[in-house]
Design an enzyme around this catalytic site. Structure first.
Site, PDB file in Angstrom:
ATOM      1  CB  THR A   1     -91.110 106.722 -46.943  1.00  0.00           C
ATOM      2  OG1 THR A   1     -91.747 107.696 -46.618  1.00  0.00           O
ATOM      3  CG2 THR A   1     -90.318 106.760 -45.993  1.00  0.00           C
ATOM      4  CB  CYS A   2     -89.635 101.907 -49.264  1.00  0.00           C
ATOM      5  SG  CYS A   2     -90.993 101.769 -47.745  1.00  0.00           S
ATOM      6  CG  HIS A   3     -87.012 104.394 -54.500  1.00  0.00           C
ATOM      7  ND1 HIS A   3     -86.441 103.309 -55.055  1.00  0.00           N
ATOM      8  CD2 HIS A   3     -86.931 105.826 -55.244  1.00  0.00           C
ATOM      9  CE1 HIS A   3     -86.278 103.072 -56.141  1.00  0.00           C
ATOM     10  NE2 HIS A   3     -85.889 104.716 -56.251  1.00  0.00           N
TER      11      HIS A   3
END
Length: 173
Positions: A61-63
């Site tokens: 998700t962060c990526h």
């Protein structure tokens, strides 16, 4: 389990020192890591800064969240934002590698809140120990003007991006 935020709009952020690896042409050589340097919150005095906090570098998700900030960096600048930083508890070498992997040079700084001192003072930690990740930063965005919080969002579900995505933040600036 997420902690309860203690920071709110109108508050001045607590003083903190982060580390990051400044981008340089030498970093184009993937075998070169660069040296971390300190970044103090005092350096944001008199500036408008967007702090995008994520639980972890390279996580799914962060990526996927970061490219939106790079794609819209010009839009942020046109709205008066001086600097966009991505904060995670990962060490500065991992943060630097993550930024380079994403193709980001000096448009965005990838800063490390390694011991979560800053994030803890904000009441924005997230215990992911049960998932093997330990304690991390919640997914949040602070918009700062001269060290004061003018806008603030915490993602309701750390496994998704809604209110902390670049497009959503831009709508509110």
């Amino acid at each position: 389990m997420a902690s309860t935020p203690t920071i709110k709009v109108g508050d001045e952020i607590p003083s903190a020192t982060f580390t990051y690896v400044p981008w340089s042409a030498e970093l184009e050589d993937k075998s070169f890591c660069g040296l971390p340097v300190p970044l103090k919150t005092d350096e944001w005095k008199g500036k408008k800064v967007v702090v995008v906090a994520v639980p972890g570098s390279f996580t799914r998700t962060c990526h996927g969240q970061v490219p939106g900030y790079l794609a819209h960096i010009g839009d942020f600048k046109s709205k008066g934002i001086d600097e966009v930083v991505v904060l995670a508890s990962n060490d500065p070498f991992v943060q630097s590698g993550w930024g380079r992997f994403q193709g980001i040079k000096d448009e965005i700084k990838f800063i490390s809140d390694t011991d979560l001192a800053f994030t803890s003072k904000l009441g924005l930690t997230l215990d992911l120990t049960a998932r093997g990740l330990g304690v991390r930063a919640q997914r949040y965005v602070l918009v700062l003007d001269d060290l004061k919080v003018t806008k603030f969002w915490v993602e309701p579900n750390s496994g998704a991006v809604s209110v902390t995505g670049a497009e959503e933040v831009l709508k509110e600036l």
